[in-house]
Motif scaffolding. Structure first.
Motif, PDB file in Angstrom:
ATOM      1  N   ALA A  97      25.412  77.456  32.873  1.00 43.56           N
ATOM      2  CA  ALA A  97      26.259  76.341  33.319  1.00 43.56           C
ATOM      3  C   ALA A  97      25.469  75.044  33.363  1.00 43.56           C
ATOM      4  O   ALA A  97      24.990  74.609  34.402  1.00 43.56           O
ATOM      5  N   LEU A  98      25.323  74.439  32.193  1.00 47.64           N
ATOM      6  CA  LEU A  98      24.612  73.171  32.031  1.00 47.64           C
ATOM      7  C   LEU A  98      25.588  72.134  31.506  1.00 47.64           C
ATOM      8  O   LEU A  98      26.271  72.349  30.504  1.00 47.64           O
ATOM      9  N   GLY A  99      25.656  70.988  32.187  1.00 48.92           N
ATOM     10  CA  GLY A  99      26.554  69.924  31.747  1.00 48.92           C
ATOM     11  C   GLY A  99      26.211  69.465  30.341  1.00 48.92           C
ATOM     12  O   GLY A  99      25.035  69.379  29.968  1.00 48.92           O
ATOM     13  N   GLY A 100      27.247  69.169  29.561  1.00 46.82           N
ATOM     14  CA  GLY A 100      27.021  68.701  28.195  1.00 46.82           C
ATOM     15  C   GLY A 100      26.153  67.452  28.157  1.00 46.82           C
ATOM     16  O   GLY A 100      25.328  67.289  27.252  1.00 46.82           O
ATOM     17  N   THR A 101      26.320  66.575  29.143  1.00 46.43           N
ATOM     18  CA  THR A 101      25.505  65.355  29.211  1.00 46.43           C
ATOM     19  C   THR A 101      24.030  65.702  29.328  1.00 46.43           C
ATOM     20  O   THR A 101      23.190  65.144  28.621  1.00 46.43           O
ATOM     21  N   SER A 102      23.703  66.642  30.206  1.00 46.79           N
ATOM     22  CA  SER A 102      22.303  67.030  30.426  1.00 46.79           C
ATOM     23  C   SER A 102      21.709  67.696  29.189  1.00 46.79           C
ATOM     24  O   SER A 102      20.530  67.490  28.864  1.00 46.79           O
ATOM     25  N   ALA A 103      22.510  68.500  28.509  1.00 51.96           N
ATOM     26  CA  ALA A 103      22.035  69.170  27.295  1.00 51.96           C
ATOM     27  C   ALA A 103      21.668  68.140  26.228  1.00 51.96           C
ATOM     28  O   ALA A 103      20.620  68.247  25.577  1.00 51.96           O
ATOM     29  N   ILE A 104      22.504  67.134  26.071  1.00 48.23           N
ATOM     30  CA  ILE A 104      22.265  66.105  25.056  1.00 48.23           C
ATOM     31  C   ILE A 104      21.066  65.242  25.426  1.00 48.23           C
ATOM     32  O   ILE A 104      20.201  64.966  24.584  1.00 48.23           O
ATOM     33  N   ILE A 105      20.989  64.809  26.674  1.00 48.20           N
ATOM     34  CA  ILE A 105      19.860  63.985  27.115  1.00 48.20           C
ATOM     35  C   ILE A 105      18.553  64.753  26.951  1.00 48.20           C
ATOM     36  O   ILE A 105      17.549  64.214  26.474  1.00 48.20           O
ATOM     37  N   TYR A 119      30.351  77.422  28.460  1.00 44.97           N
ATOM     38  CA  TYR A 119      30.518  78.034  29.782  1.00 44.97           C
ATOM     39  C   TYR A 119      31.926  77.790  30.314  1.00 44.97           C
ATOM     40  O   TYR A 119      32.618  78.720  30.722  1.00 44.97           O
ATOM     41  N   SER A 120      32.343  76.530  30.306  1.00 42.70           N
ATOM     42  CA  SER A 120      33.697  76.228  30.802  1.00 42.70           C
ATOM     43  C   SER A 120      34.159  74.870  30.305  1.00 42.70           C
ATOM     44  O   SER A 120      33.367  74.034  29.872  1.00 42.70           O
ATOM     45  N   ARG A 121      35.471  74.698  30.395  1.00 43.13           N
ATOM     46  CA  ARG A 121      36.102  73.402  30.163  1.00 43.13           C
ATOM     47  C   ARG A 121      37.054  73.220  31.343  1.00 43.13           C
ATOM     48  O   ARG A 121      37.859  74.119  31.609  1.00 43.13           O
ATOM     49  N   ALA A 122      36.948  72.085  32.043  1.00 40.83           N
ATOM     50  CA  ALA A 122      37.754  71.941  33.266  1.00 40.83           C
ATOM     51  C   ALA A 122      38.068  70.475  33.561  1.00 40.83           C
ATOM     52  O   ALA A 122      37.595  69.911  34.547  1.00 40.83           O
ATOM     53  N   PRO A 123      38.870  69.836  32.710  1.00 37.66           N
ATOM     54  CA  PRO A 123      39.180  68.421  32.939  1.00 37.66           C
ATOM     55  C   PRO A 123      39.866  68.133  34.273  1.00 37.66           C
ATOM     56  O   PRO A 123      39.660  67.070  34.862  1.00 37.66           O
ATOM     57  N   LYS A 124      40.650  69.104  34.779  1.00 39.97           N
ATOM     58  CA  LYS A 124      41.336  68.889  36.063  1.00 39.97           C
ATOM     59  C   LYS A 124      40.376  68.909  37.247  1.00 39.97           C
ATOM     60  O   LYS A 124      40.679  68.373  38.315  1.00 39.97           O
ATOM     61  N   GLY A 151      25.061  59.454  34.874  1.00 39.18           N
ATOM     62  CA  GLY A 151      24.719  60.217  33.682  1.00 39.18           C
ATOM     63  C   GLY A 151      25.335  61.591  33.625  1.00 39.18           C
ATOM     64  O   GLY A 151      24.805  62.487  32.972  1.00 39.18           O
ATOM     65  N   THR A 152      26.456  61.786  34.282  1.00 34.76           N
ATOM     66  CA  THR A 152      27.116  63.090  34.348  1.00 34.76           C
ATOM     67  C   THR A 152      28.521  62.999  33.767  1.00 34.76           C
ATOM     68  O   THR A 152      28.989  61.919  33.382  1.00 34.76           O
ATOM     69  N   ILE A 153      29.187  64.146  33.719  1.00 34.44           N
ATOM     70  CA  ILE A 153      30.585  64.165  33.269  1.00 34.44           C
ATOM     71  C   ILE A 153      31.437  63.261  34.151  1.00 34.44           C
ATOM     72  O   ILE A 153      32.335  62.563  33.667  1.00 34.44           O
ATOM     73  N   LEU A 154      31.155  63.255  35.460  1.00 40.91           N
ATOM     74  CA  LEU A 154      31.920  62.392  36.378  1.00 40.91           C
ATOM     75  C   LEU A 154      31.714  60.915  36.063  1.00 40.91           C
ATOM     76  O   LEU A 154      32.663  60.124  36.113  1.00 40.91           O
ATOM     77  N   GLY A 215      40.279  64.331  34.646  1.00 44.22           N
ATOM     78  CA  GLY A 215      39.835  64.219  33.263  1.00 44.22           C
ATOM     79  C   GLY A 215      40.866  64.541  32.199  1.00 44.22           C
ATOM     80  O   GLY A 215      40.582  64.376  31.006  1.00 44.22           O
ATOM     81  N   GLU A 216      42.044  64.988  32.596  1.00 47.17           N
ATOM     82  CA  GLU A 216      43.066  65.370  31.603  1.00 47.17           C
ATOM     83  C   GLU A 216      43.386  64.207  30.664  1.00 47.17           C
ATOM     84  O   GLU A 216      43.691  63.105  31.093  1.00 47.17           O
ATOM     85  N   GLY A 217      43.283  64.482  29.364  1.00 50.82           N
ATOM     86  CA  GLY A 217      43.589  63.457  28.374  1.00 50.82           C
ATOM     87  C   GLY A 217      42.433  62.513  28.093  1.00 50.82           C
ATOM     88  O   GLY A 217      42.517  61.700  27.163  1.00 50.82           O
ATOM     89  N   LEU A 218      41.365  62.624  28.870  1.00 48.23           N
ATOM     90  CA  LEU A 218      40.212  61.748  28.673  1.00 48.23           C
ATOM     91  C   LEU A 218      38.991  62.520  28.166  1.00 48.23           C
ATOM     92  O   LEU A 218      38.285  62.059  27.278  1.00 48.23           O
ATOM     93  N   LEU A 219      38.728  63.679  28.763  1.00 48.47           N
ATOM     94  CA  LEU A 219      37.585  64.505  28.360  1.00 48.47           C
ATOM     95  C   LEU A 219      37.829  65.952  28.775  1.00 48.47           C
ATOM     96  O   LEU A 219      38.638  66.224  29.654  1.00 48.47           O
ATOM     97  N   ASP A 220      37.126  66.861  28.131  1.00 44.11           N
ATOM     98  CA  ASP A 220      37.286  68.290  28.435  1.00 44.11           C
ATOM     99  C   ASP A 220      36.339  68.756  29.529  1.00 44.11           C
ATOM    100  O   ASP A 220      36.451  69.874  30.017  1.00 44.11           O
ATOM    101  N   ALA A 221      35.373  67.900  29.903  1.00 52.09           N
ATOM    102  CA  ALA A 221      34.354  68.277  30.893  1.00 52.09           C
ATOM    103  C   ALA A 221      33.663  69.564  30.459  1.00 52.09           C
ATOM    104  O   ALA A 221      33.634  70.564  31.175  1.00 52.09           O
TER     105      ALA A 221
END
Length: 322
Positions: A97-105, A119-124, A151-154, A215-221
Motif C-alpha cells: 500500500a504505497l501511494g502512487g505519488t510516493s512511488a513516482i517521486i 493495491y486499491s482505487r478509492a476516489p470516494k 505531495g500526496t493524493i489528497l 475524488g470521484e471524477g477527478l482521480l482514482d486515488a
C-alpha cells in the motif's frame, strides 16, 4: 610394465585433482546458495485509510503460511516517502500500500522500485472537508486556509478540485499538515478546511464537518504494491509468493466478510458499521490496468507541474515486466 605403472599413477593423480576441484566447486556453490538464501523479509504495514488486505494478511498469518521458515517483519511505516527511503537502503523489500505519488517521486529520485500490483482505487475515500458554514463549495475556498499532507493524493485532489472550480493554489493558503492534525485544526477553527481520508472522514463528520468534494471524477486515488528492484531480480519466486498471499487475503475478504469487518474495525479504532460504510468505497482488484497507468501518468503531471519532481520518467518502466 614400468611405463604402464607410471601411466596408471598419473591417471590416479589426475582423478584425485579433478575430484578435489569438483568438491571445491560444489562447496563454492553451496556457500553461494547459502549466502543467497533469504532468511527475513520486510513488508510495510499500514492500516489506514482502510487497508483491508494488509490487515487480513497479518492477522491471519498468511505470509507465515506461504513463506514457511522465512521470518516476516512488518515495520509500520506510514509515510510513503519513508517507505521509498527504506527501499533505497535495502531495509524494506515490499511496500504494501504505497501511494502512487510516493512511488513516482521515489523512482524519479533514483530509487530502484517496481510496481508489482495495484493495491486499491478509492476516489470516494479522499476528501476535502470543512465545518465552516460560510464555505459551501470548493469555490468558496478562495482566500481560505486549508491543511493537508503535501505531495500526496489528497494534495492532488485539492489542486484538481480547485482547477475544476476556478480556484488556483495561489488563491488559497495551503498548510502542510498530517491528516489527524489537519482535522483537529479544522475542528478548532485554526484552518477553514482539511484534506481527509479513510476513517478520519467519518470521525470528522461525527464532529460536525462535511464533505465539499471527493475524488470521484477527478482521480482514482491509485495505491500500488511496490517491490525493491534488486529483491525482485534476485528472488522472483518470492515475489510470486507475495502475490499469492495477497490473492489469498482477497479471497478471505470475500468469504469471511463479518469476521473481516470486525478485524478491520478493531485495528483502525472505528465501529464495524463505519467499516461497512467505507468498504464499498474501495476497489481492491490487484490487476494492473491501462487506466491505472493513465492515472499515474496524470499524477506525474501533477507532481511535475508543482515542482515536486524535476524530470518526468517513463511511467511504464515502473511496472514489473510480465
Amino acid at each position: 610394465m614400468k611405463k604402464f605403472t607410471t601411466l596408471l599413477c598419473m591417471i590416479c593423480v589426475l582423478m584425485l585433482v579433478l575430484a578435489g576441484c569438483g568438491n571445491g566447486a560444489n562447496e563454492e556453490a553451496s556457500v553461494s546458495d547459502e549466502q543467497n538464501q533469504v532468511k527475513e523479509i520486510n513488508v510495510s504495514y499500514v492500516t489506514a485509510p482502510l487497508n483491508v488486505p494488509s490487515i487480513v494478511e497479518k492477522h491471519e498469518n498468511l505470509f507465515e503460511e506461504e513463506f514457511g521458515d522465512i521470518k516476516i517483519n512488518f515495520p509500520e511505516i506510514t509515510q510513503g516517502s519513508k517507505m521509498t527511503e527504506a527501499v533505497a537502503t535495502g531495509d524494506l523489500d515490499f511496500c504494501n500500500a504505497l501511494g502512487g505519488t510516493s512511488a513516482i517521486i521515489g523512482r524519479a529520485n533514483g530509487v530502484d522500485l517496481k510496481i508489482i500490483g495495484t493495491y486499491s482505487r478509492a476516489p470516494k475515500c479522499f476528501t476535502i472537508m470543512t465545518n465552516n458554514e460560510n464555505i459551501q463549495s470548493v469555490k468558496d475556498l478562495k482566500g481560505k486556509k486549508i491543511a493537508g499532507p503535501k505531495g500526496t493524493i489528497l494534495h492532488q485532489l485539492l489542486i484538481s478540485a480547485g482547477n475544476e472550480a476556478g480556484v488556483s493554489m495561489d488563491d488559497m493558503e495551503f498548510i502542510q499538515m498530517g491528516i489527524g492534525n489537519g482535522v483537529s485544526s479544522m475542528m478548532s477553527g485554526n484552518v477553514d478546511a482539511a484534506l481527509v481520508a479513510g476513517p478520519a472522514v467519518i470521525k470528522a463528520q461525527e464532529g460536525g464537518a462535511r464533505i465539499l468534494r471527493n475524488g470521484e471524477g477527478l482521480l482514482d486515488a491509485t495505491i500500488v504494491i511496490g517491490a525493491r528492484g534488486e529483491f525482485l531480480k534476485e528472488h522472483p519466486d518470492l515475489v510470486e509468493k507475495y502475490m499469492n498471499v495477497h490473492e489469498k487475503a482477497l479471497k478471505f475478504m470475500e468469504e469471511n466478510q463479518e469476521k473481516m469487518f470486525e478485524m478491520v474495525a478493531k485495528e483502525n479504532g472505528v465501529s464495524v458499521e463505519d467499516v461497512k460504510t467505507m468498504y464499498p468505497w474501495y476497489d481492491f482488484n490487484p490487476t494492473i490496468t491501462e487506466k491505472d497507468v493513465k492515472e499515474l501518468e496524470k499524477t506525474q503531471d501533477f507532481l511535475f507541474d508543482n515542482g515536486m519532481i524535476q524530470e518526468k520518467i517513463d511511467i511504464k518502466t515502473l511496472f514489473v515486466e510480465k
